[in-house]
Design an enzyme around this catalytic site. Sequence first.
Site, mmCIF file in Angstrom:
data_model
loop_
_atom_site.group_PDB
_atom_site.id
_atom_site.type_symbol
_atom_site.label_atom_id
_atom_site.label_comp_id
_atom_site.label_asym_id
_atom_site.label_seq_id
_atom_site.Cartn_x
_atom_site.Cartn_y
_atom_site.Cartn_z
ATOM 1 N N GLY A 60 44.299 32.432 34.269
ATOM 2 C CA GLY A 60 43.554 31.224 33.901
ATOM 3 C C GLY A 60 42.154 31.472 33.366
ATOM 4 C CB SER A 117 43.215 32.858 42.106
ATOM 5 O OG SER A 117 44.396 32.066 42.043
ATOM 6 C CD GLU A 121 53.309 33.647 35.641
ATOM 7 O OE1 GLU A 121 53.220 33.908 34.430
ATOM 8 O OE2 GLU A 121 52.316 33.361 36.342
ATOM 9 N N GLY A 129 47.636 31.863 40.100
ATOM 10 C CA GLY A 129 47.536 30.490 39.621
ATOM 11 C C GLY A 129 47.353 29.462 40.717
ATOM 12 C CE LYS A 181 49.578 34.176 34.115
ATOM 13 N NZ LYS A 181 49.682 33.735 35.491
ATOM 14 C CD GLU A 223 48.931 39.759 38.370
ATOM 15 O OE1 GLU A 223 47.881 39.260 37.953
ATOM 16 O OE2 GLU A 223 50.047 39.475 37.895
ATOM 17 C CG ASN A 233 49.233 37.361 31.362
ATOM 18 O OD1 ASN A 233 49.676 36.956 30.281
ATOM 19 N ND2 ASN A 233 49.960 37.398 32.467
ATOM 20 C CG HIS A 259 53.338 38.574 35.382
ATOM 21 N ND1 HIS A 259 53.586 37.330 35.920
ATOM 22 C CD2 HIS A 259 51.997 38.701 35.319
ATOM 23 C CE1 HIS A 259 52.416 36.740 36.157
ATOM 24 N NE2 HIS A 259 51.446 37.545 35.796
HETATM 25 P P1 13P Z 1 45.674 33.649 37.513
HETATM 26 O O1 13P Z 1 44.434 34.450 37.245
HETATM 27 O O2 13P Z 1 45.755 32.392 36.684
HETATM 28 O O3 13P Z 1 45.920 33.446 38.959
HETATM 29 O O4 13P Z 1 46.910 34.548 36.979
HETATM 30 C C1 13P Z 1 46.991 35.855 37.371
HETATM 31 C C2 13P Z 1 48.050 36.509 36.580
HETATM 32 O O5 13P Z 1 49.218 36.210 36.726
HETATM 33 C C3 13P Z 1 47.651 37.517 35.587
HETATM 34 O O6 13P Z 1 48.769 38.190 35.102
#
Ligand code: 13P
Length: 262
Positions: free
Chosen positions: A236, A214, A98, A174, A13, A168, A11, A96
């Site tokens: 990330g 993460s 976010e 993140g 983002k 998640e 992802n 998600h």
């Molecule tokens: P990170 O791997 O950056 O923590 O993000 C996870 C995520 O939100 C994947 O959708």
Amino acid sequence: MAQRKKLIIGNWKMNLNVHEASIFVHTIAKDVAVHRDVEVVLAPTALALQPISLQINRRQFKLAAQNFYHQDQGAFTGEVSATQLRGLVEYALVGHSERRHIFHESDKDIRAKVQAAIRNHIKPVLCIGETAQQKADGETNDCLHDQLVGGLANVTSEELEKVVIAYEPVWAIGTGNNASPSDVEKATRAIRSQIKHLYGEASAESVHVLYGGSVKADSAATYLQVPGVDGLLIGGASLDRQAFLSIVSKAHGAAATQDASA
Ligand code: 13P
């Protein structure tokens, strides 16, 4: 029982413009082997879906939308519908953290999106997970239950075959604070038990459950070995060429180990 495929979803983002996304795909394509038990899915910016769809070998990569609107068409300025994404993407992220926390999407919105994806032959990746506060209060299972029931209301057991669940935890996204393998195993077990309650044993066995939060190259193999985890949703680390390739190769290794022991 049929083996569940490993799914690795990157992802990206709101990172990489169309040009950068295309170069990234080009540079990883030569190192991603095609494996029948591993699906590598990329979720770039919506702008890059069309050009990347023309660039990729669809046996090697599938595409996912990061978001869409639940209505199929109409006067919804600025939105993109699942109908418009149909044929372009195989998967779409729904719920998600976010989207839930920054854009205040409710379980009702998320339920409508799950329905829209299914109606348009796109597999929804329903993301669920507790906040740090809910974890501290011992409410993880209640949260997972509510988000599953909320997101899957109206989904039939036949439709559930197209749904992927991604665990998640909000506090792990993140932050570098990844969940322990035993936390992930517990959550995965709670998810399958809830699916069993809603849809029966066979669905609980066949549904794909991913972990995200993460995940890095050096932790991927550990999560891929957690019983009940069928893949990873990566933020990330999916933007780092070496890290992403390393994670994909670990999924290949995990699938091969399962093949050998089947
Ligand atoms: P990170 O791997 O950056 O923590 O993000 C996870 C995520 O939100 C994947 O959708």
